[in-house]
Design a protein around this motif. Structure first.
Motif, PDB file in Angstrom:
ATOM      1  N   ARG A  48       0.824  -1.210   0.000  1.00 57.86           N
ATOM      2  CA  ARG A  48       0.000   0.000   0.000  1.00 57.86           C
ATOM      3  C   ARG A  48       0.855   1.255   0.000  1.00 57.86           C
ATOM      4  N   ASP A  49       2.037   1.202   0.635  1.00 55.20           N
ATOM      5  CA  ASP A  49       2.927   2.367   0.644  1.00 55.20           C
ATOM      6  C   ASP A  49       3.351   2.742  -0.770  1.00 55.20           C
ATOM      7  N   VAL A  50       3.661   1.733  -1.572  1.00 55.44           N
ATOM      8  CA  VAL A  50       4.087   1.986  -2.960  1.00 55.44           C
ATOM      9  C   VAL A  50       2.952   2.615  -3.762  1.00 55.44           C
ATOM     10  N   LEU A  51       1.770   2.023  -3.660  1.00 53.58           N
ATOM     11  CA  LEU A  51       0.625   2.527  -4.421  1.00 53.58           C
ATOM     12  C   LEU A  51       0.218   3.914  -3.950  1.00 53.58           C
ATOM     13  N   ARG A  52       0.261   4.131  -2.634  1.00 51.26           N
ATOM     14  CA  ARG A  52      -0.094   5.455  -2.105  1.00 51.26           C
ATOM     15  C   ARG A  52       0.869   6.522  -2.617  1.00 51.26           C
ATOM     16  N   GLY A  61      -0.174  13.949  -8.177  1.00 55.13           N
ATOM     17  CA  GLY A  61      -0.605  15.321  -7.925  1.00 55.13           C
ATOM     18  C   GLY A  61      -2.095  15.583  -7.989  1.00 55.13           C
ATOM     19  N   ASN A  62      -2.910  14.548  -8.182  1.00 51.76           N
ATOM     20  CA  ASN A  62      -4.358  14.735  -8.251  1.00 51.76           C
ATOM     21  C   ASN A  62      -4.951  14.529  -6.865  1.00 51.76           C
ATOM     22  N   ARG A  63      -5.264  15.607  -6.193  1.00 48.14           N
ATOM     23  CA  ARG A  63      -5.723  15.536  -4.796  1.00 48.14           C
ATOM     24  C   ARG A  63      -7.078  14.843  -4.663  1.00 48.14           C
ATOM     25  N   LEU A  64      -7.968  15.074  -5.626  1.00 40.28           N
ATOM     26  CA  LEU A  64      -9.270  14.418  -5.576  1.00 40.28           C
ATOM     27  C   LEU A  64      -9.107  12.911  -5.751  1.00 40.28           C
ATOM     28  N   SER A  65      -8.255  12.522  -6.685  1.00 39.84           N
ATOM     29  CA  SER A  65      -7.997  11.103  -6.899  1.00 39.84           C
ATOM     30  C   SER A  65      -7.427  10.473  -5.637  1.00 39.84           C
ATOM     31  N   LEU A  66      -6.575  11.212  -4.939  1.00 41.20           N
ATOM     32  CA  LEU A  66      -5.984  10.706  -3.703  1.00 41.20           C
ATOM     33  C   LEU A  66      -7.055  10.450  -2.647  1.00 41.20           C
ATOM     34  N   LYS A  67      -7.982  11.380  -2.505  1.00 40.40           N
ATOM     35  CA  LYS A  67      -9.052  11.220  -1.516  1.00 40.40           C
ATOM     36  C   LYS A  67      -9.909   9.997  -1.833  1.00 40.40           C
ATOM     37  N   VAL A  68     -10.245   9.851  -3.112  1.00 43.57           N
ATOM     38  CA  VAL A  68     -11.054   8.703  -3.532  1.00 43.57           C
ATOM     39  C   VAL A  68     -10.278   7.414  -3.312  1.00 43.57           C
TER      40      VAL A  68
END
Length: 213
Positions: A142-146, A153-160
């Motif tokens: 999960r660390d790698v994927l995160r 750089g897509n903050r919305l994608s990160l939240k989802v």
């Protein structure tokens, strides 16, 4: 429709309506919600249904009830929306598969962005992953994927992505296996070199391995 399914539908309907009410009236964290009687009238459902929904939302940390003081919207850091979805929506295999595929869509797009952007693919974080893999022979999946999602750089994608990743639990939040080591190294090296297709191919091979474990 059986009784259990009907109860879930009523609950979800109430939750959706409460969400709209909170948004419409701009209720902020710490502010009071309308009473059970008012909610019952406004939502068009029985008070017992409202009471049960509020009780469930309180257990999940979305609202707080103060004895003699009413019901209040909890602070956002206490919200456990993942539990709501997992309890009432993600019970069938089709839904779980959809969540997995949606998560992978975000990860693939992030890999594309990084592979095509020199400033991102040359960041030192990728070398640090290589070092960790060589020294410890494993790395937290999960660390790698995160890191890939964050770097894109897509903050919305990160939240989802954060919400979606929770559903996979131990499948992602674990150390990589020896079988996965070379695949992950290939994916990271391909990203660093800007080889988008090769990076995606290695990623897909990795996810196939993840699903089989």
């Amino acid at each position: 429709m059986d009784k259990k399914t009907e109860q879930k539908k009523v609950f979800l309907d109430i939750v959706q309506q409460l969400r709209q009410l909170i948004k419409l009236e701009k209720i902020q964290a710490g502010e009071k919600l309308p009473s059970e009687r008012v909610l019952s009238e406004r939502l068009g459902v029985g008070r017992s249904s409202v009471r049960e929904a509020l009780r469930s939302l309180e257990l999940l940390g979305l609202i707080e009830t103060k004895h003699g003081g009413g019901t209040f919207l909890a602070s956002s850091h206490k919200h456990q929306l993942v539990e709501i979805l997992s309890m009432f929506i993600l019970e069938d295999e089709k839904s779980k598969k959809d969540v997995e595929l949606t998560r992978e869509i975000h990860e693939k797009e992030a890999i594309r962005v990084i592979s095509c952007t020199e400033t991102l693919r040359t960041l030192p974080v990728w070398d640090s992953f290589f070092v960790k893999l060589e020294i410890e022979s494993a790395i937290n999946c999960r660390d790698v994927l995160r890191e890939i999602i964050i770097t894109s750089g897509n903050r919305l994608s990160l939240k989802v992505w954060f919400q979606l990743a929770v559903y996979d639990g131990d499948r992602l939040n674990r150390n990589s296996t020896e079988e996965e080591k070379l695949i992950i190294q290939t994916m990271l090296k391909s990203m660093q070199l800007g080889y988008e297709k090769e990076a995606l191919k290695a990623y897909e091979q990795w996810m196939k391995t993840v699903r089989s474990n």
